[in-house]
Design an enzyme around this catalytic site. Structure first.
Site, mmCIF file in Angstrom:
data_model
loop_
_atom_site.group_PDB
_atom_site.id
_atom_site.type_symbol
_atom_site.label_atom_id
_atom_site.label_comp_id
_atom_site.label_asym_id
_atom_site.label_seq_id
_atom_site.Cartn_x
_atom_site.Cartn_y
_atom_site.Cartn_z
ATOM 1 N N LYS A 16 0.889 -1.363 0.063
ATOM 2 C CA LYS A 16 -0.097 -0.039 0.067
ATOM 3 C C LYS A 16 0.694 1.368 -0.101
ATOM 4 O O LYS A 16 0.592 2.258 -0.582
ATOM 5 C CB LYS A 16 -1.171 0.200 1.148
ATOM 6 N N ARG A 91 -10.092 -0.046 9.552
ATOM 7 C CA ARG A 91 -9.297 -1.260 9.950
ATOM 8 C C ARG A 91 -10.328 -1.994 10.863
ATOM 9 O O ARG A 91 -9.788 -3.239 10.978
ATOM 10 C CB ARG A 91 -8.100 -1.048 10.811
ATOM 11 N N ARG A 130 11.933 -4.911 4.459
ATOM 12 C CA ARG A 130 11.433 -3.447 4.178
ATOM 13 C C ARG A 130 12.257 -2.441 5.080
ATOM 14 O O ARG A 130 12.583 -2.591 6.233
ATOM 15 C CB ARG A 130 10.113 -3.246 4.693
ATOM 16 N N ARG A 163 11.412 -0.185 10.450
ATOM 17 C CA ARG A 163 10.362 0.254 11.355
ATOM 18 C C ARG A 163 10.159 -0.772 12.562
ATOM 19 O O ARG A 163 10.326 -1.894 12.568
ATOM 20 C CB ARG A 163 8.795 0.194 10.739
ATOM 21 N N ARG A 174 0.848 -8.393 13.666
ATOM 22 C CA ARG A 174 0.100 -7.605 12.964
ATOM 23 C C ARG A 174 -0.761 -8.329 11.869
ATOM 24 O O ARG A 174 -1.842 -7.900 11.369
ATOM 25 C CB ARG A 174 1.247 -6.791 12.263
HETATM 26 P P1 AMP Z 1 0.402 0.981 9.041
HETATM 27 O O1 AMP Z 1 1.258 1.673 8.710
HETATM 28 O O2 AMP Z 1 -1.141 1.194 8.414
HETATM 29 O O3 AMP Z 1 0.638 -0.455 9.008
HETATM 30 O O4 AMP Z 1 -0.093 1.217 10.575
HETATM 31 C C1 AMP Z 1 0.785 1.082 11.752
HETATM 32 C C2 AMP Z 1 0.084 0.954 12.961
HETATM 33 O O5 AMP Z 1 -0.436 1.916 13.299
HETATM 34 C C3 AMP Z 1 -0.911 -0.294 12.982
HETATM 35 O O6 AMP Z 1 -0.260 -1.726 13.259
HETATM 36 C C4 AMP Z 1 -1.687 0.028 14.275
HETATM 37 O O7 AMP Z 1 -1.212 -0.100 15.247
HETATM 38 C C5 AMP Z 1 -1.777 1.544 13.820
HETATM 39 N N1 AMP Z 1 -2.874 2.019 13.018
HETATM 40 C C6 AMP Z 1 -2.887 2.574 11.866
HETATM 41 N N2 AMP Z 1 -4.134 2.617 11.529
HETATM 42 C C7 AMP Z 1 -4.820 2.190 12.225
HETATM 43 C C8 AMP Z 1 -6.465 2.256 12.353
HETATM 44 N N3 AMP Z 1 -7.156 2.556 11.290
HETATM 45 N N4 AMP Z 1 -7.045 1.601 13.511
HETATM 46 C C9 AMP Z 1 -5.907 1.290 14.543
HETATM 47 N N5 AMP Z 1 -4.917 1.245 14.605
HETATM 48 C C10 AMP Z 1 -4.193 1.743 13.368
#
Ligand code: AMP
Length: 224
Positions: A16, A91, A130, A163, A174
């Site tokens: 993404k 999510r 990554r 990260r 995750r």
């Molecule tokens: P991402 O970069 O989208 O993988 O997001 C990294 C982390 O941020 C995730 O593993 C969650 O802990 C948190 N996060 C991001 N978006 C959301 C969401 N819509 N709802 C809850 N937690 C989120």
């Protein structure tokens, strides 16, 4: 209907972020990533960042009420009035309901939910390699998309790091979170006729082409 309000769904590592960089250049739509917004809050040490960090570090989700409020603020900003691409939100079905309510109150609705589908084994392979730059979060992969100079961002010269939540022990959490909480959104949007599936195992260029084709079709269907 005169706007394109898109959602990107997919497991971590589906590509993404890579597609975001490309789509930002293609479409005059704000690309809104809740993960990026949260990481910016953590970096700036805001109250939201402090509350979010422990959930992010463990691979769990930040509570719905915090995220829903953050996204509601963002979608009220001027640049999101003619459409948006949401990455990483909703999510949970609770977040999806909240988003639908918010848009409905503004006389708007979701145009489509694009699912970038990738099996778990591929996710793990991708995420372990990554790297992101510390300055702007530009994405690389040590094998598939290496920077010209090891450890340095091609675009802004900053350092590349892994990260915290890309560490192997967190990645499995995750993925578990994705299957338990987020995958139900696939049926949720399918039942509303909004789901479009994209094979995320293809090359980034092919995935990009497919997304562009889907968006072109949506524009034709909706005459936007
Ligand atoms: P991402 O970069 O989208 O993988 O997001 C990294 C982390 O941020 C995730 O593993 C969650 O802990 C948190 N996060 C991001 N978006 C959301 C969401 N819509 N709802 C809850 N937690 C989120």
């Amino acid at each position: 209907m005169s706007e394109l309000n898109l959602i990107l769904i997919g497991p971590p590592g589906a590509g993404k972020g890579t597609q975001a960089d490309r789509l930002r250049d293609d479409f005059r739509l704000p690309f809104i990533s809740t993960g990026e917004m949260l990481r910016a809050n953590v970096k700036d040490g805001t109250e939201l960042g402090l509350q979010a960090k422990r959930h992010m570090d463990s691979g769990g989700l930040v509570p719905d009420e915090l995220i829903v409020a953050m996204v509601a603020d963002r979608l009220h900003q001027g640049d999101a009035q003619d459409g948006f691409i949401l990455d990483g939100f909703p999510r949970t079905t609770g977040q999806a309901d909240a988003l639908a309510r918010q848009l409905r109150d503004q006389g708007r609705r979701i145009t489509a939910a694009l699912l970038i589908d990738v099996p778990d084994a591929e996710v793990v392979r991708r995420i372990s390699g990554r790297r992101v730059c510390v300055k702007a979060g530009h994405n690389y992969h040590v094998d598939f998309d290496p920077p010209k100079t090891e450890g340095i961002c091609d675009q802004d010269g900053s350092r590349l790091i892994q990260r915290d939540d890309d560490r192997p022990d967190v990645v499995q959490n995750r993925l578990d979170t994705y299957h338990a909480k987020t995958a139900p959104l696939i049926d949720y949007y399918d039942e509303q006729g909004l789901l479009r599936r994209i094979d995320g195992t293809r090359s980034p260029a092919e995935v990009h082409d497919h997304i562009r084709a889907v968006i072109a079709t949506l524009r034709l269907e909706d005459d936007v």
